[in-house]
Motif scaffolding. Structure first.
Motif, PDB file in Angstrom:
ATOM      1  N   THR A 181       2.166  13.705  -7.562  1.00  0.00           N
ATOM      2  CA  THR A 181       2.065  15.169  -7.524  1.00  0.00           C
ATOM      3  C   THR A 181       0.934  15.615  -6.603  1.00  0.00           C
ATOM      4  O   THR A 181       1.087  16.538  -5.793  1.00  0.00           O
ATOM      5  N   LEU A 182      -0.222  14.958  -6.726  1.00  0.00           N
ATOM      6  CA  LEU A 182      -1.362  15.287  -5.875  1.00  0.00           C
ATOM      7  C   LEU A 182      -1.049  15.008  -4.403  1.00  0.00           C
ATOM      8  O   LEU A 182      -1.409  15.796  -3.516  1.00  0.00           O
ATOM      9  N   LEU A 183      -0.370  13.899  -4.145  1.00  0.00           N
ATOM     10  CA  LEU A 183      -0.024  13.551  -2.767  1.00  0.00           C
ATOM     11  C   LEU A 183       0.944  14.557  -2.174  1.00  0.00           C
ATOM     12  O   LEU A 183       0.848  14.921  -0.995  1.00  0.00           O
ATOM     13  N   GLU A 184       1.884  14.999  -2.977  1.00  0.00           N
ATOM     14  CA  GLU A 184       2.852  15.981  -2.490  1.00  0.00           C
ATOM     15  C   GLU A 184       2.191  17.317  -2.202  1.00  0.00           C
ATOM     16  O   GLU A 184       2.547  18.017  -1.259  1.00  0.00           O
ATOM     17  N   ARG A 185       1.201  17.659  -3.013  1.00  0.00           N
ATOM     18  CA  ARG A 185       0.550  18.959  -2.867  1.00  0.00           C
ATOM     19  C   ARG A 185      -0.518  18.962  -1.774  1.00  0.00           C
ATOM     20  O   ARG A 185      -0.609  19.909  -0.995  1.00  0.00           O
ATOM     21  N   TYR A 186      -1.315  17.900  -1.705  1.00  0.00           N
ATOM     22  CA  TYR A 186      -2.464  17.910  -0.800  1.00  0.00           C
ATOM     23  C   TYR A 186      -2.346  16.929   0.361  1.00  0.00           C
ATOM     24  O   TYR A 186      -3.089  17.048   1.343  1.00  0.00           O
ATOM     25  N   GLY A 187      -1.485  15.936   0.260  1.00  0.00           N
ATOM     26  CA  GLY A 187      -1.343  14.955   1.333  1.00  0.00           C
ATOM     27  C   GLY A 187      -2.218  13.736   1.129  1.00  0.00           C
ATOM     28  O   GLY A 187      -3.211  13.767   0.387  1.00  0.00           O
ATOM     29  N   GLU A 188      -1.845  12.643   1.810  1.00  0.00           N
ATOM     30  CA  GLU A 188      -2.552  11.373   1.640  1.00  0.00           C
ATOM     31  C   GLU A 188      -4.021  11.457   2.048  1.00  0.00           C
ATOM     32  O   GLU A 188      -4.901  10.927   1.368  1.00  0.00           O
ATOM     33  N   SER A 189      -4.310  12.110   3.162  1.00  0.00           N
ATOM     34  CA  SER A 189      -5.682  12.152   3.673  1.00  0.00           C
ATOM     35  C   SER A 189      -6.640  12.784   2.679  1.00  0.00           C
ATOM     36  O   SER A 189      -7.719  12.249   2.396  1.00  0.00           O
ATOM     37  N   ALA A 190      -6.250  13.930   2.134  1.00  0.00           N
ATOM     38  CA  ALA A 190      -7.126  14.639   1.203  1.00  0.00           C
ATOM     39  C   ALA A 190      -7.335  13.856  -0.083  1.00  0.00           C
ATOM     40  O   ALA A 190      -8.449  13.783  -0.610  1.00  0.00           O
ATOM     41  N   PHE A 224      -7.539   2.004  -6.455  1.00  0.00           N
ATOM     42  CA  PHE A 224      -7.207   3.376  -6.069  1.00  0.00           C
ATOM     43  C   PHE A 224      -6.372   3.400  -4.797  1.00  0.00           C
ATOM     44  O   PHE A 224      -5.336   4.085  -4.737  1.00  0.00           O
ATOM     45  N   THR A 225      -6.796   2.693  -3.765  1.00  0.00           N
ATOM     46  CA  THR A 225      -6.034   2.722  -2.507  1.00  0.00           C
ATOM     47  C   THR A 225      -4.661   2.078  -2.683  1.00  0.00           C
ATOM     48  O   THR A 225      -3.681   2.510  -2.066  1.00  0.00           O
ATOM     49  N   TYR A 226      -4.566   1.058  -3.537  1.00  0.00           N
ATOM     50  CA  TYR A 226      -3.269   0.452  -3.810  1.00  0.00           C
ATOM     51  C   TYR A 226      -2.370   1.439  -4.558  1.00  0.00           C
ATOM     52  O   TYR A 226      -1.176   1.580  -4.237  1.00  0.00           O
ATOM     53  N   ALA A 227      -2.930   2.134  -5.550  1.00  0.00           N
ATOM     54  CA  ALA A 227      -2.146   3.106  -6.316  1.00  0.00           C
ATOM     55  C   ALA A 227      -1.647   4.235  -5.424  1.00  0.00           C
ATOM     56  O   ALA A 227      -0.501   4.688  -5.560  1.00  0.00           O
ATOM     57  N   VAL A 228      -2.483   4.686  -4.507  1.00  0.00           N
ATOM     58  CA  VAL A 228      -2.063   5.744  -3.583  1.00  0.00           C
ATOM     59  C   VAL A 228      -0.938   5.249  -2.677  1.00  0.00           C
ATOM     60  O   VAL A 228       0.040   5.961  -2.415  1.00  0.00           O
ATOM     61  N   SER A 229      -1.065   4.010  -2.207  1.00  0.00           N
ATOM     62  CA  SER A 229      -0.018   3.469  -1.336  1.00  0.00           C
ATOM     63  C   SER A 229       1.313   3.349  -2.070  1.00  0.00           C
ATOM     64  O   SER A 229       2.377   3.554  -1.486  1.00  0.00           O
ATOM     65  N   ARG A 230       1.264   3.026  -3.359  1.00  0.00           N
ATOM     66  CA  ARG A 230       2.495   2.897  -4.142  1.00  0.00           C
ATOM     67  C   ARG A 230       3.117   4.255  -4.416  1.00  0.00           C
ATOM     68  O   ARG A 230       4.353   4.384  -4.483  1.00  0.00           O
ATOM     69  N   ALA A 231       2.270   5.272  -4.602  1.00  0.00           N
ATOM     70  CA  ALA A 231       2.788   6.602  -4.938  1.00  0.00           C
ATOM     71  C   ALA A 231       3.164   7.418  -3.715  1.00  0.00           C
ATOM     72  O   ALA A 231       3.869   8.421  -3.830  1.00  0.00           O
ATOM     73  N   SER A 232       2.704   7.005  -2.540  1.00  0.00           N
ATOM     74  CA  SER A 232       2.935   7.770  -1.318  1.00  0.00           C
ATOM     75  C   SER A 232       4.368   7.621  -0.820  1.00  0.00           C
ATOM     76  O   SER A 232       4.991   6.566  -0.961  1.00  0.00           O
ATOM     77  N   PHE A 233       4.874   8.692  -0.219  1.00  0.00           N
ATOM     78  CA  PHE A 233       6.198   8.644   0.392  1.00  0.00           C
ATOM     79  C   PHE A 233       6.171   7.861   1.694  1.00  0.00           C
ATOM     80  O   PHE A 233       7.194   7.417   2.182  1.00  0.00           O
ATOM     81  N   ALA A 234       4.970   7.715   2.264  1.00  0.00           N
ATOM     82  CA  ALA A 234       4.798   6.933   3.490  1.00  0.00           C
ATOM     83  C   ALA A 234       3.841   5.784   3.182  1.00  0.00           C
ATOM     84  O   ALA A 234       2.732   5.722   3.705  1.00  0.00           O
ATOM     85  N   ALA A 268       1.869   3.792   5.738  1.00  0.00           N
ATOM     86  CA  ALA A 268       0.793   4.466   6.465  1.00  0.00           C
ATOM     87  C   ALA A 268      -0.523   4.448   5.698  1.00  0.00           C
ATOM     88  O   ALA A 268      -1.563   4.810   6.247  1.00  0.00           O
ATOM     89  N   VAL A 269      -0.500   4.046   4.435  1.00  0.00           N
ATOM     90  CA  VAL A 269      -1.709   4.021   3.606  1.00  0.00           C
ATOM     91  C   VAL A 269      -2.230   2.593   3.546  1.00  0.00           C
ATOM     92  O   VAL A 269      -1.542   1.686   3.087  1.00  0.00           O
ATOM     93  N   GLN A 270      -3.446   2.398   4.032  1.00  0.00           N
ATOM     94  CA  GLN A 270      -4.039   1.065   4.070  1.00  0.00           C
ATOM     95  C   GLN A 270      -4.642   0.705   2.720  1.00  0.00           C
ATOM     96  O   GLN A 270      -5.421   1.466   2.151  1.00  0.00           O
ATOM     97  N   ILE A 271      -4.253  -0.465   2.202  1.00  0.00           N
ATOM     98  CA  ILE A 271      -4.880  -0.971   0.979  1.00  0.00           C
ATOM     99  C   ILE A 271      -6.234  -1.539   1.367  1.00  0.00           C
ATOM    100  O   ILE A 271      -6.331  -2.451   2.192  1.00  0.00           O
ATOM    101  N   GLN A 272      -7.297  -1.022   0.810  1.00  0.00           N
ATOM    102  CA  GLN A 272      -8.634  -1.427   1.222  1.00  0.00           C
ATOM    103  C   GLN A 272      -9.630  -1.289   0.092  1.00  0.00           C
ATOM    104  O   GLN A 272      -9.364  -0.628  -0.924  1.00  0.00           O
ATOM    105  N   GLY A 273     -10.767  -1.910   0.281  1.00  0.00           N
ATOM    106  CA  GLY A 273     -11.866  -1.768  -0.651  1.00  0.00           C
ATOM    107  C   GLY A 273     -13.033  -1.082   0.043  1.00  0.00           C
ATOM    108  O   GLY A 273     -12.870  -0.399   1.052  1.00  0.00           O
TER     109      GLY A 273
END
Length: 371
Positions: free
Chosen positions: A7-16, A220-230, A233-238
């Protein structure tokens, strides 16, 4: 949690979302690192002097917690680091070892690693601030500037393919359960050494908290990559400080800024977290250089660290903690190089073991900040 992230990704985008998460995790890291005096440089000095006390205990607590957190998340199915650059991309063993040595030498000269310099800068330490700026400039020069050819040449001496060849666990036929056991061993060692200290409360809270932020960044970065539509484009990182420092430098100097992401929020978050930690402990004070020799030493040390971090692919946190927690072969080589380089340099320009303490408590040129 995945639904909320989507929901957050859809509303604000991956970068934010990535930048916001990076800011929160960075704030926690900065606060815990400041309160616990987390410092690889101080830990190495204690080690090479055979004085296994508080500084070494804090680092071991943080490292063990990071390993336990990351391997535990993998076992629970909440994290997959196979796509992380430390494992998936082609790596350089020569760059990891040589870069670690350069970095270890530099952190002795500057009295702190890259993360420690940022933490101290937020407390009013002008030595750390200047060293951090030199570190960022040198890191950018090694990444895509005048020092890039030298970095590439050293990196080409001895390389390793990405995949299982870069995983220390895979190379020895082990898995996440073995990694978890290794983390428990490190924790036992940390507890053993901590018995030699006064068992300061913030040593435990801060050391464990610092390690947990390393695992939290991976998750967190892994969770964002899994939830993202792209997702691609989301790098899994620490967490790391070399690349983000160079990136922030270019944001200041160039109108063509990189896309904001996790690193964009992390560095300001660490700075703010350290500031709040110093405010909490009433440790805000302005400090400068005591003479020209000290200034020259810090500048040369920061240059060694900047080049070493880019050569190795990470700093004391990026390689030593973040890469070490996923058992990346190059990260462990880098960590070994850091301890070796620090030991040699400390013997050359060393100090009495009684003076081992974070630079925030040094005596020279102290001007208290007015309330």
């Amino acid at each position: 949690m995945a639904v909320e992230l989507a929901t957050l990704l859809e509303r604000y985008g991956e970068s934010a979302v990535l930048a916001s998460g990076g800011a929160v995790i960075g704030l926690l890291f900065g606060f815990f690192a400041q309160r616990s005096r987390f410092c690889l440089r101080a830990a190495t000095i204690e080690f090479w002097h055979g004085k296994f006390a508080e500084k070494l205990s804090v680092w071991l607590l943080a490292f063990a917690t990071a390993v336990l957190g990351v391997q535990g998340l993998i076992l629970l199915g909440q994290l997959d680091v196979s796509g992380a650059r430390q494992l998936a991309n082609r790596g350089s063993l020569s760059g990891a070892l040589a870069g670690g040595v350069f970095f270890g030498v530099g952190m002795i000269m500057t009295r702190g690693c890259a993360s420690r310099l940022l933490v101290l800068s937020a407390n009013g330490n002008l030595r750390a601030l200047l060293s951090g700026l030199v570190f960022a400039v040198t890191a950018q020069a090694a990444l895509a500037g005048a020092l890039a050819p030298l970095r590439l040449a050293i990196s080409s001496w001895w390389t390793v393919e990405g995949g299982p060849s870069r995983s220390l666990l895979s190379l020895i036929g082990a898995g996440p359960w073995d990694g978890l056991v290794a983390g428990l061993v490190w924790l036992a060692v940390a507890i053993f050494f901590s018995q030699r200290t006064g068992n300061r409360l913030w040593m435990w809270i801060g050391g464990i908290g610092t390690g947990l932020t390393i695992a939290l960044a991976w998750w967190f970065t892994y969770a964002v990559s899994r939830a993202s539509f792209a997702a691609e484009a989301v790098q899994i990182q620490g967490m790391t400080f070399s690349g983000p420092s160079a990136e922030w430098l270019m944001r200041v100097l160039s109108t063509e800024s990189p896309v904001a992401g996790f690193d964009f929020g992390m560095l300001p978050g660490v700075f703010l977290g350290s500031f709040l930690g110093a405010l909490w402990g009433r440790e805000l004070k302005v400090e400068g250089f005591k003479d020209g020799y000290s200034m020259a030493r810090y500048i040369v040390g920061a240059m060694c660290m900047g080049f070493g971090a880019m050569l190795a692919g990470g700093c004391a946190v990026g390689a030593g903690m973040t890469g070490g927690s996923i058992f990346a072969l190059t990260a462990w080589l880098t960590l070994g190089g850091m301890w070796l380089g620090a030991g040699v340099m400390e013997k050359l320009i060393g100090e009495p073991v009684q003076s081992i303490q974070p630079p925030a408590q040094e005596a020279p040129v102290v001007m208290p900040v007015a309330p």
